[in-house]
Motif scaffolding. Structure first.
Motif, short mmCIF file in Angstrom:
data_model
loop_
_atom_site.label_atom_id
_atom_site.label_comp_id
_atom_site.label_asym_id
_atom_site.label_seq_id
_atom_site.Cartn_x
_atom_site.Cartn_y
_atom_site.Cartn_z
N UNK A 135 0.85 -1.18 0.00
CA UNK A 135 0.00 0.00 0.00
C UNK A 135 0.90 1.24 0.00
N UNK A 136 0.77 2.07 -1.03
CA UNK A 136 1.63 3.25 -1.18
C UNK A 136 1.06 4.39 -0.35
N UNK B 184 2.95 3.04 -9.73
CA UNK B 184 1.79 3.18 -8.85
C UNK B 184 0.51 2.80 -9.60
N UNK B 185 -0.30 1.95 -8.97
CA UNK B 185 -1.54 1.48 -9.57
C UNK B 185 -2.68 1.68 -8.58
N UNK B 186 -3.78 2.24 -9.04
CA UNK B 186 -4.95 2.44 -8.20
C UNK B 186 -5.91 1.27 -8.38
N UNK C 51 10.20 5.85 -9.71
CA UNK C 51 9.82 4.53 -10.19
C UNK C 51 10.44 3.42 -9.36
N UNK C 52 11.59 3.69 -8.72
CA UNK C 52 12.32 2.65 -8.02
C UNK C 52 12.12 2.67 -6.52
N UNK C 53 11.52 3.70 -5.96
CA UNK C 53 11.34 3.77 -4.51
C UNK C 53 9.99 4.39 -4.19
N UNK C 54 9.48 4.04 -3.02
CA UNK C 54 8.19 4.57 -2.58
C UNK C 54 8.06 4.35 -1.08
N UNK C 55 7.10 5.03 -0.47
CA UNK C 55 6.82 4.88 0.95
C UNK C 55 5.62 3.96 1.11
N UNK C 56 5.78 2.90 1.89
CA UNK C 56 4.71 1.94 2.09
C UNK C 56 3.98 2.16 3.40
N UNK C 57 2.77 1.63 3.49
CA UNK C 57 1.97 1.69 4.70
C UNK C 57 1.47 0.29 5.04
N UNK C 58 1.11 0.09 6.31
CA UNK C 58 0.53 -1.16 6.75
C UNK C 58 -0.99 -1.10 6.64
N UNK D 75 -6.05 -3.41 2.26
CA UNK D 75 -6.15 -2.59 1.06
C UNK D 75 -7.61 -2.43 0.67
N UNK D 76 -8.03 -1.20 0.41
CA UNK D 76 -9.40 -0.88 0.00
C UNK D 76 -9.41 -0.42 -1.45
N UNK D 77 -10.59 -0.48 -2.06
CA UNK D 77 -10.74 0.05 -3.41
C UNK D 77 -10.46 1.55 -3.40
N UNK D 78 -9.70 2.01 -4.38
CA UNK D 78 -9.27 3.39 -4.43
C UNK D 78 -7.89 3.62 -3.88
N UNK D 79 -7.31 2.61 -3.20
CA UNK D 79 -5.95 2.74 -2.68
C UNK D 79 -4.94 2.57 -3.81
N UNK D 80 -3.77 3.17 -3.61
CA UNK D 80 -2.67 3.05 -4.57
C UNK D 80 -1.72 1.97 -4.07
N UNK D 81 -1.36 1.04 -4.96
CA UNK D 81 -0.51 -0.09 -4.58
C UNK D 81 0.64 -0.22 -5.57
N UNK D 82 1.62 -1.01 -5.17
CA UNK D 82 2.70 -1.43 -6.05
C UNK D 82 2.97 -2.91 -5.83
N UNK D 83 3.35 -3.58 -6.91
CA UNK D 83 3.76 -4.98 -6.84
C UNK D 83 5.28 -5.03 -7.00
N UNK D 84 5.95 -5.72 -6.07
CA UNK D 84 7.41 -5.86 -6.09
C UNK D 84 7.75 -7.34 -6.16
#
Length: 531
Positions: free
Chosen positions: A236-237, A275-277, A246-253, A256-265
């Motif tokens: 969860x971004x 970043x994908x919504x 593109x190579x780094x981001x801040x994650x959260x715990x 995940x809900x609809x409308x959240x921004x995520x990344x797959x690693x």
């Protein structure tokens, strides 16, 4: 659970000599077994078979298989000479058997693995595409088991050598995911997507697995593949992340809900998506609800919005941006090529090396270290604690080329006294490829990294991802423990010179890049058909 205590002992000179050879180039000796498997599956009902999605995959590789085969061939030759057997039996090729199935001794998938030689490394894979849980099986959890055997010929003293039996983590069985995650059911907590979870991502246009394409990383590129899939972390971004790197981001715990921004690693290589919504798909529409509080469920069809009307999509084997028609501001067209399914998955990678040749006992259980901590700071009171599975008092712990004293050990825990740096570094200095000297910029101090290796008493070496960093001065204590991240490992054993038949592209397509924008006019045959 009982604990055992091992007294201090001197380093075995024979094992030490084998470690000198091994630690200078571990990747040239390791036997590697990697398993990817789902952690959540659906139960089958009636005649309908809900095959595991994603299907479990077993990869077997590493140069150590060559030595393993050569050692077995030598024992085969010796056995035949003892039995006065000559001729074709003496030169018969080894036949390897791999059996993958459920741990109920009834349902299983068997396959005969033919080992191929690729760049001096054995490489094979077994795809368990026919596994399913029937309605008669009422278990909520089960494990999959993998058994490896080598058949050496009918006239040898020991015609079959069992390498070991490998077992997965528990796999959860559900009937089907709840339609809405706001409802309170027994399975609700298990099927919600959570930040940091390992998942597989796929597209399914029909109910059978042969029509499924999975997100897979090959040569540091995310592609679509029918026969292979990769295990990804989903994060969860943070909304406070304004870097847009593109190579780094801040994650959260959290869930995940609809409308959240995520990344797959990717768990093995660290390759990540932009970043994908996450958007909900309902009644043929992508729903853009900015106030949604519904949690995202596994096995539900979702869309990943990149920007505007562009979505994360699949064209053949290529990942593209796909532009869709906007019916309204909150409803976009939901075509098959932008609909994805996410399900919890896992992987394990096991390595070992039989330094003294084939053993009479199974190589399993293979110890795996999942956590390492340190206590104390001085040479007198410092120790490390490692946690994992497959640990025992029969294992020696080596800091470089020095065996440490194991104070306490059981199946999941070991406590080890840190050896004095003088003895460790004195021997290691004669073999510079065993250790690594570096300068710590943060603490402005010179350090030396020493690998920590587990060795069974019959000579089997089990590498770990843990190393100890000794301080080269008296400042800052004796040193600290370090554990390598999964995607920092080198994965050349499997990816090197192994083409994927599903991913051949024209050079012109490669030049277009990974995130091409496609419209309805660009591809009249889109979405792709599966045969």
């Amino acid at each position: 659970m009982s604990f055992s205590t091992t007294q201090s002992h001197n380093s075995d000179p024979i094992i030490q000599q084998k470690l000198i050879i091994y630690l200078q180039e571990p990747d040239a000796h390791n036997v590697i077994i990697r398993m990817l498997y789902p952690r959540l599956v659906q139960r089958s009902y009636g005649r309908e078979k809900r095959f595991f999605c994603p299907p479990p995959i077993v990869y077997i590789g590493g140069p150590g298989w060559r030595k393993c085969a050569d050692d077995i061939a030598k024992t085969q030759e010796s056995d035949n000479l003892l039995l006065n057997q000559r001729g074709s039996i003496l030169n018969e090729n080894l036949r390897w058997y791999c059996e993958l199935g459920l741990n109920d001794e009834q349902t299983h998938l068997s396959s005969n693995i033919e080992f191929a030689l690729v760049n001096a490394s054995y490489y094979n894979e077994l795809l368990g595409s026919g596994l399913h849980i029937s309605n008669a099986d009422k278990r909520k959890y089960f494990r999959m088991t993998l058994s490896l055997e080598a058949f050496r010929g009918p006239t040898t003293l020991n015609p079959v050598r069992r390498l070991g039996i490998f077992e997965t983590a528990p796999i959860h069985v559900i009937s089907k995911p709840p339609k809405k995650q706001s409802s309170a059911t027994v399975d609700t907590g298990y099927v919600r997507l959570k930040s940091g979870m390992k998942v597989a991502v796929c597209q399914r246009t029909r109910c059978q697995t042969f029509a499924t394409k999975y997100m897979h990383v090959q040569s540091d590129t995310i592609i679509g593949s029918q026969g292979k899939w990769s295990c990804f972390y989903i994060y969860l971004v943070s909304l406070d992340d304004t870097d847009h790197d593109e190579d780094s981001f801040m994650g959260e715990d959290g869930f995940i809900k609809y409308g959240d921004v995520v990344r797959f690693v990717d768990c093995l290589t660290g390759v990540c998506t932009p970043n994908l919504t996450v958007r909900k798909i309902d009644d043929g529409n992508v729903i853009l609800d900015p106030n949604s509080t519904e949690f995202v469920a596994q096995l539900h069809r979702v869309a990943f919005q990149m920007n505007g009307v562009a979505y994360w999509s699949l064209s053949g084997t290529q990942i593209v941006q796909r532009e869709v028609h906007a019916h309204t501001l909150t409803h976009h067209e939901a075509i098959d090529s932008i609909a994805w399914i996410t399900v919890e998955a896992d992987f394990c990678e096991l390595k070992y090396y039989e330094a003294l040749g084939p053993t009479k006992d199974l190589v399993t259980p293979i110890p795996v270290v999942t956590m390492a901590d340190m206590g104390g700071t001085s040479e007198e009171n410092s120790y490390i604690e490692i946690r994992g599975y497959g640990l025992s008092g029969d294992l020696e712990v080596w800091f470089g080329l020095i065996a440490a004293r194991v104070e306490t050990a059981n199946d999941g825990f070991m406590r080890i006294k840190v050896p004095a740096p003088r003895g460790v570094l004195h021997i290691a200095n004669n073999y510079p490829r065993v250790v690594k000297y570096f300068y710590d910029e943060e603490y402005r101090i010179a350090k030396v990294a020493v690998p920590i290796t587990l060795v069974r008493r019959d000579g089997i070496i089990y590498p770990t991802d843990v190393s100890f960093h000794y301080n080269c001065t008296d400042v800052g204590g004796i040193g600290d423990i370090f554990m390598k991240e999964v995607f920092e490992k080198q994965q050349v054993e499997f990816e090197k010179s192994i083409p994927d038949q599903n991913t051949s592209r024209e050079s012109a397509e490669e030049d277009r890049g990974i995130f091409n924008v496609m419209t309805d006019e660009d591809d009249d045959n889109f979405p792709p058909s599966f045969s």
